[in-house]
Design an enzyme around this catalytic site. Structure first.
Site, PDB file in Angstrom:
ATOM      1  N   CYS A  47       0.847  -1.199   0.000  1.00 16.80           N
ATOM      2  CA  CYS A  47       0.000   0.000   0.000  1.00 16.80           C
ATOM      3  C   CYS A  47       0.880   1.247   0.000  1.00 16.80           C
ATOM      4  O   CYS A  47       2.027   1.211   0.422  1.00 16.80           O
ATOM      5  CB  CYS A  47      -0.876   0.033   1.244  1.00 16.80           C
ATOM      6  SG  CYS A  47      -1.978  -1.375   1.359  1.00 16.80           S
ATOM      7  N   THR A  48       0.304   2.334  -0.464  1.00 20.28           N
ATOM      8  CA  THR A  48       0.950   3.634  -0.365  1.00 20.28           C
ATOM      9  C   THR A  48      -0.096   4.638   0.095  1.00 20.28           C
ATOM     10  O   THR A  48      -1.146   4.752  -0.539  1.00 20.28           O
ATOM     11  CB  THR A  48       1.525   4.079  -1.721  1.00 20.28           C
ATOM     12  OG1 THR A  48       2.421   3.074  -2.202  1.00 20.28           O
ATOM     13  CG2 THR A  48       2.264   5.407  -1.585  1.00 20.28           C
TER      14      THR A  48
ATOM     15  N   ASN B  27       5.122   0.380   3.272  1.00 14.41           N
ATOM     16  CA  ASN B  27       4.993  -0.729   4.225  1.00 14.41           C
ATOM     17  C   ASN B  27       6.288  -0.962   5.002  1.00 14.41           C
ATOM     18  O   ASN B  27       6.580  -2.094   5.402  1.00 14.41           O
ATOM     19  CB  ASN B  27       4.577  -2.019   3.500  1.00 14.41           C
ATOM     20  CG  ASN B  27       3.253  -1.869   2.797  1.00 14.41           C
ATOM     21  OD1 ASN B  27       3.213  -1.587   1.610  1.00 14.41           O
ATOM     22  ND2 ASN B  27       2.159  -2.008   3.523  1.00 14.41           N
TER      23      ASN B  27
ATOM     24  N   ARG C 283       8.860   1.505  -3.134  1.00 12.00           N
ATOM     25  CA  ARG C 283       7.849   2.414  -3.701  1.00 12.00           C
ATOM     26  C   ARG C 283       7.953   3.793  -3.051  1.00 12.00           C
ATOM     27  O   ARG C 283       7.407   4.762  -3.546  1.00 12.00           O
ATOM     28  CB  ARG C 283       6.441   1.839  -3.463  1.00 12.00           C
ATOM     29  CG  ARG C 283       6.119   0.666  -4.365  1.00 12.00           C
ATOM     30  CD  ARG C 283       4.933  -0.125  -3.871  1.00 12.00           C
ATOM     31  NE  ARG C 283       5.293  -0.948  -2.737  1.00 12.00           N
ATOM     32  CZ  ARG C 283       4.724  -0.886  -1.542  1.00 12.00           C
ATOM     33  NH1 ARG C 283       3.747  -0.037  -1.315  1.00 12.00           N
ATOM     34  NH2 ARG C 283       5.124  -1.663  -0.547  1.00 12.00           N
TER      35      ARG C 283
END
Lengths: 123, 253
Positions: free
Chosen positions: B1-2, B178, B191
């Site tokens: 997730c971001t 994460n 990311r």
């Protein structure tokens, strides 16, 4: 391997909004959850519309479990033992889970697993 | 997730996230995609939780899941949760729960309770930081006033770090993927750097929900695990959610 992953990077995107094109797969429907209803009834409308999709996801998770434990014992434990975990969960969540199981037709144990998947997955 | 909380030059706050899920849960060779990720997309719904016909909070959920991973309490706060992996993970909490130690909260139930009951940004922050959990997590919280935005890094028992917006020191956004912010991300899953690069290129002058959507649409922030993108504004509880696809070439995570 890092180099091969870096090839997936790209220059910062611009003007992608409003969403369209190959990275946009669709909009999302909205449902009202009425907190004035008894917990066991709150999710009925949503489950009426989405039970097939939910069953597909749950079946996928069961298939993965059965791949690693072909005897089917894990799924059997989930279906017959994990449902008792609901009794230990706080109100109103315990009753909401029971309601979702009733309205979707998915065994309660599988609904519970779906809802505690985060805790299991953080390993 | 971001997840991202950002503040523009006028003090307006934006909160957005990519929800990534399904790692190692089946790879579909035919469609070149994660099986569970693909099957979760049709279950994504926006929910409007109401009492007395008035919105209490809104969320983006998987149908059948009663906890919260993304939500907004109109005019009070926005909240997302990102997964935090740890050896002292959720299985320990579950084991303790089975043994009868039940003073911890299940992650999804805590976020649901916070969205339902918290009366302010600070109240939500306190509850997310101090409540004992069964599993570690990152809570990303946004408020409605300038400077109200933070990432709370949680172990099962305590807040390990709270990273606040600090406009005076130039911190106009907080971003969480994460990994703990004081550690480098996993070398195969970075990311954070591309997302920060894109936010820095965007600049605070130009930040808005559309430009944050641009950031979340840039690979590998967008990847094969991305189920949907949710954009939120605390004012009036504005929420938009879009299902996503990551055409090849695309990072598997």
């Amino acid at each position: 391997q890092r180099r091969s992953l870096e090839q997936y990077g790209e220059e910062c995107k611009t003007k992608t909004y409003p969403p369209s094109g190959p990275t946009f797969k669709g909009n999302v429907p909205t449902y009202i959850i009425n907190l004035d209803l008894p917990p066991s009834k709150r999710w009925d409308e949503l489950m009426r519309d989405k039970k097939t999709e939910l069953k597909t996801v749950v079946q996928n998770i069961k298939d993965i479990a059965n791949t690693f434990f072909p005897s089917g014992k894990i799924v059997d434990i989930v279906d017959h033992k994990i449902s008792h975990l609901t009794e230990t969960l706080p109100y109103p969540f315990n009753e909401e889970l029971q309601g979702i199981a009733n309205s979707s037709g998915v065994p309660l144990g599988e609904i519970v697993i779906f809802n505690i998947f985060y805790e299991i997955f953080t390993v | 997730c971001t997840s991202i909380v950002a503040e523009d030059k006028t003090g307006k706050l934006y909160h957005a996230r990519n929800l990534d899920f399904g790692l190692f849960l089946g790879w579909d060779v035919k469609n070149n995609s994660w099986t569970l990720t693909r099957e979760l997309k049709p279950t994504v719904v926006n929910l409007d939780f109401q009492r007395n016909n008035k919105t209490v909070f809104r969320s983006t959920n998987f149908a059948g899941y009663i906890g919260m991973v993304s939500g907004v309490k109109p005019d009070l706060f926005t909240l997302t949760m990102n997964e935090r992996f740890s050896l002292d993970g959720g299985y320990v909490g579950i084991f303790e729960w089975f043994l009868g130690r039940r003073d911890g909260m299940w992650m999804g139930f805590l976020t649901r309770a916070v969205l339902e009951n918290a009366t302010s940004y600070q109240d939500a922050k306190d509850k997310l930081a101090k409540t004992r959990l069964l599993a570690p997590a990152y809570f990303i919280l946004g408020g409605k006033n300038s400077g109200e935005g933070c990432v709370i890094t949680r172990s099962r028992t305590a807040a390990l770090d709270i990273w606040d917006l600090d406009i005076k020191k130039g911190t106009w956004y907080v971003l969480e993927t994460n990994y703990d912010r004081w550690k480098p991300p996993l070398i195969l899953d970075n990311r954070r750097t591309p997302a920060m690069k894109c936010l820095n290129q965007t600049t605070q002058e130009n930040i808005s929900l559309p430009t944050i959507y641009d950031v979340l649409s840039t690979k590998p922030v967008l990847n094969k695990l991305t189920v949907c993108t949710t954009l939120m504004e605390v004012y009036n509880g504005h929420t938009e959610t879009y299902l996503r696809e990551c055409p090849d070439p695309c990072s598997p995570w």
